[in-house]
Design an enzyme around this catalytic site. Structure first.
Site, PDB file in Angstrom:
ATOM      1  CG  PHE A 155      14.833-138.996 -24.634  1.00  0.00           C
ATOM      2  CD1 PHE A 155      14.953-139.511 -23.824  1.00  0.00           C
ATOM      3  CD2 PHE A 155      13.384-138.651 -24.665  1.00  0.00           C
ATOM      4  CE1 PHE A 155      14.398-139.758 -22.872  1.00  0.00           C
ATOM      5  CE2 PHE A 155      12.934-138.798 -23.764  1.00  0.00           C
ATOM      6  CZ  PHE A 155      13.904-138.747 -22.480  1.00  0.00           C
TER       7      PHE A 155
ATOM      8  CD  GLU B 165      23.568-143.144 -32.172  1.00  0.00           C
ATOM      9  OE1 GLU B 165      22.131-142.372 -32.124  1.00  0.00           O
ATOM     10  OE2 GLU B 165      24.134-144.153 -31.380  1.00  0.00           O
TER      11      GLU B 165
ATOM     12  CB  SER C 159      26.418-150.075 -23.263  1.00  0.00           C
ATOM     13  OG  SER C 159      26.171-150.353 -24.164  1.00  0.00           O
TER      14      SER C 159
ATOM     15  N   GLY D   5      25.247-148.554 -27.643  1.00  0.00           N
ATOM     16  CA  GLY D   5      23.739-149.373 -28.180  1.00  0.00           C
ATOM     17  C   GLY D   5      24.152-150.777 -28.312  1.00  0.00           C
TER      18      GLY D   5
HETATM   19  P1  PGA Z   1      23.689-146.257 -25.089  1.00  0.00           P
HETATM   20  O1  PGA Z   1      24.205-144.815 -26.257  1.00  0.00           O
HETATM   21  O2  PGA Z   1      23.991-145.779 -23.899  1.00  0.00           O
HETATM   22  O3  PGA Z   1      22.810-146.930 -25.643  1.00  0.00           O
HETATM   23  O4  PGA Z   1      25.384-146.814 -25.874  1.00  0.00           O
HETATM   24  C1  PGA Z   1      24.700-143.523 -25.716  1.00  0.00           C
HETATM   25  C2  PGA Z   1      24.444-142.783 -26.722  1.00  0.00           C
HETATM   26  O5  PGA Z   1      24.769-142.595 -27.783  1.00  0.00           O
HETATM   27  O6  PGA Z   1      24.650-141.422 -26.015  1.00  0.00           O
END
Ligand code: PGA
Length: 232
Positions: free
Chosen positions: A7, A91, A194, A164
């Protein structure tokens, strides 16, 4: 297959409760055998009691408790019966700035506590552009200090440039990297970056892909449930 939902910094407590309730019911009604793991933000964690959905933490500080303002330790997680944790997400590495050394210390700490660990690795675009050797070297460096024999961990390969962005890695890229990871790691290997309802099936059909870690496309419960049904 293991189908995990991250999330990130989305969903309130109430939205999370509704999501988990709907997911658990879906798994029961549709006889889903794939394993569901959901990582809500800290504020939406609770002592959930679903037998068919594992709830994990997106992060944790490698201490039992103490003076670490803004952090959550093992004591807080275990109080809620949380024994699953995401470590090394891109991240946290690239936005928050966690070093490999710190990430490895987290792995070691939560391993000692018997947590199930979803450990993330993945290269940024600048590394991918330098070719496969550089890409492998970068990913392998993210395994430094990690006990690859720990039986309660899995790896999520998530190329940073695919997270993302809506642009997943190609099937050939995923196949090549997962084959190389498989030579070192006997635990399940997830792909992330993605993954969405319209590409999950082909991704899960790639050799050495044992599941997916999904961010953006997992946030709507209907889409997550659709993906949970893939290759069931
Ligand atoms: P995403 O993120 O599916 O939005 O690319 C994957 C993740 O960061 O685990």
């Amino acid at each position: 297959m293991i189908i995990a939902a991250n999330f990130k910094m989305t969903h309130t407590k109430k939205q999370t409760e509704e999501f988990l309730e709907a997911t658990s019911k879906f798994i029961k009604d549709e006889n889903i055998k794939n394993r569901a793991i959901v990582f809500p933000p800290f504020t939406a964690l609770d002592r959930y009691d679903y037998q068919n959905v594992t709830v994990g933490a997106q992060n944790g500080y490698p201490k039992e408790s103490g003076s670490y303002t803004g952090e959550i330790g093992a004591e807080q997680l275990e109080d809620l019966n949380i024994k699953t944790i995401l470590i090394g997400h891109s991240e946290r590495r690239h936005v928050i700035g966690e070093s490999q050394e710190f990430i490895a210390s987290k792995f070691e700490f939560f391993k000692e506590r018997g947590f199930f660990i979803v450990y993330c690795i993945g290269e940024p675009l600048s590394v991918k552009e330098r070719g496969i050797e550089a890409t492998l070297e970068y990913n392998f460096a993210q395994l430094e200090g990690i006990d690859l024999n720990y039986p309660k961990f899995i790896v999520a390969y998530e190329p940073v440039w695919a997270i993302g962005t809506g642009v997943s890695a190609t099937n050939e890229d995923i196949e090549e990297i997962h084959a190389k990871l498989r030579e070192k790691i006997s635990r399940p290997l997830l792909y992330g970056g993605s993954v969405k309802p319209n590409n999950i099936e082909e991704i899960l059909n790639i050799p050495n892909v044992d599941g997916a870690l999904i961010g953006t496309a997992s946030w709507k419960v209907e889409d997550y449930c659709k993906m949970l049904k893939t290759k069931n």
